[in-house]
Design a protein around this motif. Sequence first.
Motif, PDB file in Angstrom:
ATOM      1  N   UNK A   1     -17.383  -4.336   0.221  1.00 44.09           N
ATOM      2  CA  UNK A   1     -18.713  -3.987  -0.076  1.00 44.09           C
ATOM      3  C   UNK A   1     -18.829  -4.224  -1.731  1.00 44.09           C
ATOM      4  N   UNK A   2     -17.957  -3.810  -2.180  1.00 44.44           N
ATOM      5  CA  UNK A   2     -18.091  -3.911  -3.876  1.00 44.44           C
ATOM      6  C   UNK A   2     -17.511  -4.943  -4.606  1.00 44.44           C
ATOM      7  N   UNK A   3     -16.429  -5.711  -3.969  1.00 44.04           N
ATOM      8  CA  UNK A   3     -15.631  -6.785  -4.689  1.00 44.04           C
ATOM      9  C   UNK A   3     -15.683  -8.025  -4.011  1.00 44.04           C
ATOM     10  N   UNK A   4     -15.947  -7.990  -2.691  1.00 45.51           N
ATOM     11  CA  UNK A   4     -15.944  -9.094  -1.858  1.00 45.51           C
ATOM     12  C   UNK A   4     -14.816  -9.207  -1.084  1.00 45.51           C
ATOM     13  N   UNK A   5     -14.927 -10.105   0.039  1.00 45.41           N
ATOM     14  CA  UNK A   5     -13.681 -10.417   0.677  1.00 45.41           C
ATOM     15  C   UNK A   5     -12.493 -11.216   0.033  1.00 45.41           C
ATOM     16  N   UNK A   6     -13.187 -12.201  -0.956  1.00 42.46           N
ATOM     17  CA  UNK A   6     -11.919 -12.719  -1.606  1.00 42.46           C
ATOM     18  C   UNK A   6     -11.010 -11.744  -2.590  1.00 42.46           C
ATOM     19  N   UNK A   7     -11.818 -10.759  -3.107  1.00 39.88           N
ATOM     20  CA  UNK A   7     -11.079  -9.956  -3.949  1.00 39.88           C
ATOM     21  C   UNK A   7     -10.330  -8.974  -3.186  1.00 39.88           C
ATOM     22  N   UNK A   8     -10.851  -8.647  -1.892  1.00 37.55           N
ATOM     23  CA  UNK A   8      -9.694  -7.526  -0.863  1.00 37.55           C
ATOM     24  C   UNK A   8      -8.647  -8.691  -0.526  1.00 37.55           C
ATOM     25  N   UNK A   9      -8.474 -10.042  -0.592  1.00 40.25           N
ATOM     26  CA  UNK A   9      -7.215 -10.512  -0.163  1.00 40.25           C
ATOM     27  C   UNK A   9      -6.236 -10.534  -1.493  1.00 40.25           C
ATOM     28  N   UNK A  10      -6.861 -10.844  -2.389  1.00 42.72           N
ATOM     29  CA  UNK A  10      -6.008 -10.705  -3.718  1.00 42.72           C
ATOM     30  C   UNK A  10      -5.416  -9.254  -3.960  1.00 42.72           C
ATOM     31  N   UNK A  11      -6.300  -8.177  -3.701  1.00 40.49           N
ATOM     32  CA  UNK A  11      -6.108  -6.765  -3.859  1.00 40.49           C
ATOM     33  C   UNK A  11      -4.752  -6.485  -2.992  1.00 40.49           C
ATOM     34  N   UNK A  12      -4.748  -7.216  -1.612  1.00 37.93           N
ATOM     35  CA  UNK A  12      -3.707  -6.890  -0.581  1.00 37.93           C
ATOM     36  C   UNK A  12      -2.406  -7.707  -1.029  1.00 37.93           C
ATOM     37  N   UNK A  13      -2.654  -8.967  -1.497  1.00 39.71           N
ATOM     38  CA  UNK A  13      -1.264  -9.763  -2.052  1.00 39.71           C
ATOM     39  C   UNK A  13      -0.598  -8.653  -3.330  1.00 39.71           C
ATOM     40  N   UNK A  14      -1.380  -8.072  -4.256  1.00 32.66           N
ATOM     41  CA  UNK A  14      -0.793  -7.670  -5.116  1.00 32.66           C
ATOM     42  C   UNK A  14      -0.536  -6.208  -4.878  1.00 32.66           C
ATOM     43  N   UNK A  15      -1.252  -5.473  -3.962  1.00 36.31           N
ATOM     44  CA  UNK A  15      -0.501  -4.306  -3.203  1.00 36.31           C
ATOM     45  C   UNK A  15       0.969  -4.537  -2.470  1.00 36.31           C
ATOM     46  N   UNK A  16       0.924  -5.585  -1.893  1.00 38.72           N
ATOM     47  CA  UNK A  16       2.224  -5.936  -1.287  1.00 38.72           C
ATOM     48  C   UNK A  16       3.349  -6.094  -2.343  1.00 38.72           C
ATOM     49  N   UNK A  17       3.000  -6.767  -3.259  1.00 39.83           N
ATOM     50  CA  UNK A  17       3.925  -6.935  -4.411  1.00 39.83           C
ATOM     51  C   UNK A  17       4.406  -5.486  -4.926  1.00 39.83           C
ATOM     52  N   UNK A  18       3.368  -4.601  -5.121  1.00 36.52           N
ATOM     53  CA  UNK A  18       3.546  -3.354  -5.618  1.00 36.52           C
ATOM     54  C   UNK A  18       4.609  -2.684  -4.627  1.00 36.52           C
ATOM     55  N   UNK A  19       4.581  -2.648  -3.286  1.00 34.47           N
ATOM     56  CA  UNK A  19       5.120  -2.098  -2.280  1.00 34.47           C
ATOM     57  C   UNK A  19       6.607  -2.557  -2.307  1.00 34.47           C
ATOM     58  N   UNK A  20       6.696  -3.726  -2.314  1.00 37.77           N
ATOM     59  CA  UNK A  20       7.850  -4.417  -2.345  1.00 37.77           C
ATOM     60  C   UNK A  20       8.757  -3.709  -3.529  1.00 37.77           C
ATOM     61  N   UNK A  21       8.297  -3.880  -4.849  1.00 32.90           N
ATOM     62  CA  UNK A  21       8.633  -3.191  -5.888  1.00 32.90           C
ATOM     63  C   UNK A  21       9.179  -1.758  -5.948  1.00 32.90           C
ATOM     64  N   UNK A  22       8.439  -0.847  -5.076  1.00 32.56           N
ATOM     65  CA  UNK A  22       8.596   0.391  -4.952  1.00 32.56           C
ATOM     66  C   UNK A  22       9.958   0.578  -4.077  1.00 32.56           C
ATOM     67  N   UNK A  23       9.919  -0.212  -2.988  1.00 32.66           N
ATOM     68  CA  UNK A  23      11.133  -0.283  -2.229  1.00 32.66           C
ATOM     69  C   UNK A  23      12.510  -0.767  -2.999  1.00 32.66           C
ATOM     70  N   UNK A  24      12.275  -1.866  -3.752  1.00 34.16           N
ATOM     71  CA  UNK A  24      13.379  -2.480  -4.584  1.00 34.16           C
ATOM     72  C   UNK A  24      13.980  -1.605  -5.528  1.00 34.16           C
ATOM     73  N   UNK A  25      12.984  -0.491  -5.968  1.00 33.84           N
ATOM     74  CA  UNK A  25      13.581   0.231  -7.067  1.00 33.84           C
ATOM     75  C   UNK A  25      13.657   1.732  -6.393  1.00 33.84           C
ATOM     76  N   UNK A  26      14.032   1.694  -5.287  1.00 31.97           N
ATOM     77  CA  UNK A  26      14.459   3.018  -4.442  1.00 31.97           C
ATOM     78  C   UNK A  26      13.263   3.854  -4.645  1.00 31.97           C
ATOM     79  N   UNK A  27      12.043   3.713  -4.635  1.00 27.81           N
ATOM     80  CA  UNK A  27      11.220   4.743  -4.813  1.00 27.81           C
ATOM     81  C   UNK A  27      10.416   5.214  -3.346  1.00 27.81           C
ATOM     82  N   UNK A  28      11.094   4.762  -2.508  1.00 24.45           N
ATOM     83  CA  UNK A  28      10.426   5.257  -1.223  1.00 24.45           C
ATOM     84  C   UNK A  28      10.658   6.668  -0.873  1.00 24.45           C
ATOM     85  N   UNK A  29      11.520   7.254  -1.549  1.00 25.16           N
ATOM     86  CA  UNK A  29      11.773   8.949  -1.324  1.00 25.16           C
ATOM     87  C   UNK A  29      10.769   9.471  -1.910  1.00 25.16           C
TER      88      UNK A  29
END
Length: 561
Positions: A99-127
């Motif tokens: 509603x605020x940013x549009x569907x296209x920006x949702x897809x971009x935010x999801x890609x960026x969030x995925x990269x952030x989650x991968x880095x969290x796991x890579x640097x052992x921040x899951x705990x």
Amino acid sequence: MGLRLPAGIELASFRPRLLDDWRQYNRQRFVQDISAGLTVGVVALPLAMAFAIASGVKPEQGLITAIIAGFLISALGGSSVQIGGPAGAFIVIVYGIVQRYGLGNLLIATVLAGALMFLMGLFKLGVLVRYIPVTIVIGFTNGIAVLIAVSQVKDLLGLKIEHLPADFFSQIRTLAHHLDSFNPIALCIGLGCLAIVILWPKLYALPAVAHSPAQRMLKAVARLPGTIVALGLATASTALFGLSVETIGSRFGGIPQTLPSPQWPAFSWDGIRQLFIPTLTIAMLGAIESLLCARVADSLSDRPRHDPNQELMGQGVANMVVPFFGGIPATGTIARTVTNVRSGATSPVAGMVHALTLLAVVLVAAPLASHVPLSALAGILLYVAWNMGEWHEFVRLRQFSMLYRVLLVGTFVLTVVFDLTVAVEVGLVMACIFFIYRMSTLFRVEAVALPADAPGTVQVITLYGSLFFGAVAKVEAIAQHLRPNTQVLVLDMQRLISMDTTGLDALQQLHRSLQRRGVRLVLCHLNEQPRGLMERSGFAAELGAHNIVPDVRAALATAAA
């Protein structure tokens, strides 16, 4: 062993759980995984569409997410039995971003969030996700459940509303203004589906009487998921009787029978800058939900415990890939994971089969989805929202402290009134403040009664707990409460388990204040952590080795000498 950075930071190894389970895989386990995967795929079908529609996107985007992200999460994750896909917890977040940013920006935010989650796991921040207090998790989970239920009132009542606002009070106001467009047929379908989903599992509990074939057949049919039964009956009734209700076909034009080809979202630096908060929200919620779900799976299964860092990396890869096919954020899903475990799943193969089952349904039976009434999906989501909330925790609040109540209720209210990001941020700040307050109350300063033969000019005080920035006021007050004739102050630190630099500074200020009054400071029973901090800072040398003694007896002997 993980890779090592030049600075000595050790990274997690990328090793999916599938590789470990594959080494002991056999035909029996494969048959069990096939059966479990087919069952979960059937359960996931209506939920994937319902979550997508409730999130403000097309139903096929939910199916695409369940297929692609579900397959990748199982294949690359760190859990043997977790099922990934679109989740109810994301409904409010995704709807607000669209509603605020549009569907296209949702897809971009999801890609960026995925990269952030991968880095969290890579640097052992899951705990670190486990450090979030359970009160905050319960508060925002219950808040999301309320928001999901409110968002389904529109389709449940068949109200003719073009766009439902994202915030809670605007939704209530909009729903109230459009009550005159109420459709009783839609309400009957929605309530009927809700009743079927609730009551259907109870049929399986009926006793199987040998001379009652009808009852045995009823019990056999009861093995089907209630959501599929409800959706099938509602769809058949709508198609056969031409019921005047809104369907997937009337709103979205049906579901394509093919998977979309990958497309590159339109990236722009200006857009990425404004997506910082949505990206962080998706990443944190996805990490919390996936690891909570994996912990639930561990408690239900006898398989090895999940690897939180690998799970985050698998979730990250899935969320980086699925937006290129038009999918929405994905995470671990508790209801489907529990179904997977109880259906006999033994490895990630079951989750991969679940995704392939959904793919087969899309390729073969997608046209049938055009007749699915939206009120039926609303009824199913109301059941999901009710099961999602831990409502009994509100009843149990009187059993806990006021701090616990404030934290849980505060997070709940902030989630409903504002949004999840604000709720988690404020909740964490409140949790830290309450923790600091609680730890400061545990730190104590107590005077010790000395034997009659002890020098009258000596005063002994014992420190208990942790001397940190929240408790230094009690140390600062020591100098003000000394006896007038005190010449030696002994601090017994045997029960002082830790000290931070602010606590050390308070001790230094106390020492200087005592020096100005001609009072000598002696420390005894120093534990390892406080001693190490004093030595590294130079305070131990400033105090002098003769003023740091092993015990109170030695301190009294030193004072007498």
